[in-house]
Design an enzyme around this catalytic site. Sequence first.
Site, PDB file in Angstrom:
ATOM      1  N   HIS A 112     -92.490 -71.621  -4.799  1.00  0.00           N
ATOM      2  CA  HIS A 112     -92.078 -72.715  -3.968  1.00  0.00           C
ATOM      3  C   HIS A 112     -91.618 -74.043  -4.779  1.00  0.00           C
ATOM      4  O   HIS A 112     -92.135 -74.035  -5.791  1.00  0.00           O
ATOM      5  CB  HIS A 112     -92.770 -73.182  -2.978  1.00  0.00           C
ATOM      6  CG  HIS A 112     -93.539 -72.184  -1.860  1.00  0.00           C
ATOM      7  ND1 HIS A 112     -92.977 -71.951  -0.624  1.00  0.00           N
ATOM      8  CD2 HIS A 112     -94.385 -71.194  -2.096  1.00  0.00           C
ATOM      9  CE1 HIS A 112     -93.607 -70.963   0.042  1.00  0.00           C
ATOM     10  NE2 HIS A 112     -94.353 -70.377  -1.104  1.00  0.00           N
ATOM     11  N   GLU A 198     -96.987 -73.426  -5.430  1.00  0.00           N
ATOM     12  CA  GLU A 198     -95.931 -74.691  -5.271  1.00  0.00           C
ATOM     13  C   GLU A 198     -95.598 -75.308  -6.586  1.00  0.00           C
ATOM     14  O   GLU A 198     -96.628 -75.458  -7.358  1.00  0.00           O
ATOM     15  CB  GLU A 198     -96.525 -75.525  -4.574  1.00  0.00           C
ATOM     16  CG  GLU A 198     -96.579 -75.029  -2.916  1.00  0.00           C
ATOM     17  CD  GLU A 198     -95.475 -75.393  -2.203  1.00  0.00           C
ATOM     18  OE1 GLU A 198     -94.395 -75.830  -2.714  1.00  0.00           O
ATOM     19  OE2 GLU A 198     -95.355 -74.782  -0.949  1.00  0.00           O
ATOM     20  N   HIS A 234     -89.212 -68.639  -2.260  1.00  0.00           N
ATOM     21  CA  HIS A 234     -89.252 -68.873  -0.752  1.00  0.00           C
ATOM     22  C   HIS A 234     -87.825 -68.701  -0.052  1.00  0.00           C
ATOM     23  O   HIS A 234     -87.841 -68.211   1.079  1.00  0.00           O
ATOM     24  CB  HIS A 234     -89.828 -70.304  -0.780  1.00  0.00           C
ATOM     25  CG  HIS A 234     -90.103 -70.582   0.844  1.00  0.00           C
ATOM     26  ND1 HIS A 234     -90.552 -71.756   1.344  1.00  0.00           N
ATOM     27  CD2 HIS A 234     -90.570 -69.606   1.751  1.00  0.00           C
ATOM     28  CE1 HIS A 234     -90.841 -71.712   2.430  1.00  0.00           C
ATOM     29  NE2 HIS A 234     -91.019 -70.354   2.801  1.00  0.00           N
ATOM     30  N   ASP A 244     -85.919 -73.220  -1.684  1.00  0.00           N
ATOM     31  CA  ASP A 244     -86.714 -73.427  -2.946  1.00  0.00           C
ATOM     32  C   ASP A 244     -87.194 -71.986  -3.107  1.00  0.00           C
ATOM     33  O   ASP A 244     -87.241 -71.172  -2.564  1.00  0.00           O
ATOM     34  CB  ASP A 244     -87.902 -74.175  -2.612  1.00  0.00           C
ATOM     35  CG  ASP A 244     -88.783 -73.711  -1.418  1.00  0.00           C
ATOM     36  OD1 ASP A 244     -88.124 -73.307  -0.286  1.00  0.00           O
ATOM     37  OD2 ASP A 244     -89.804 -73.534  -1.676  1.00  0.00           O
TER      38      ASP A 244
END
Length: 272
Positions: A112, A198, A234, A244
């Site tokens: 992400h 992330e 994602h 993303d």
Amino acid sequence: MFKWLLLLAGAYLFYRWLRGKKHIQTRGRETHNPKSNKAQRLTEPEEMVQCQYCKVHLPKSEAKIFDERFYCSQDHLNTLDQQGWMGYAKWRLSPNQDVRPENISPDLVVIHHISLPPGEFKEKEASQYIIDFFQNQLDAKAHPYFEEIAGQKVSSHFLITRTGELIQFVSTQNKAWHAGVSSFMGREKCNDFSIGVELEGDGDSPFEEAQYQTLKKLIRTLESRYPNLQFAGHSDIAPDRKTDPGMYFDWKKFQKETNISLKNLPYGLTSR
């Protein structure tokens, strides 16, 4: 006769004064003598600590220390422990998690990007806002955008900041709330079987080299515990909702540096 008694008493008092002065000087020399202090320290027991990974006890002076945790070796610090926590990550526990379904181990890594507030990392350090968000501690009054997301309850297993710092919020044994409504190769509910990573970024800027290097190390460590991991963005598992990690994530660079087999990248190496 009385005179002689006074002389004897005076001589005795002078003798006591002289002995006391020499005693004080001797103690002072001992206090400032490094060898004396060293000998005293050697007699004091050294504090013992416990290795976070293998639980062995060892002297604190011999331990590797990271994020206020202790490890008996660099290898143990660089390892994912039996509880699913990475030794070289900062641990910031998120309440937004569940147990995985029974007999399910992660076999997918979802990449992400996140930036709070959007794009603000370009001007100043902003990763603490992401940490607060994942821990349900984000101050909605700190920025107008925060009011829009104040009620959301989300998390990820890992965050890699712009400087390459690795932060972990959820054990890899548990389910983080990062994927939402999603499907991977016909399998629904990707949170059940995935690990969320992330990268601090906004989709409009290239990621930093330090982030790729930390991501490479993270993936190699995860693969030692979970062989045959597959990888997706994602946007691959929720194409109608998410974009993303975005066009600026270099899938070719990621594959080359991690040496991941192409079969484990089912959506290919094209930036998207």
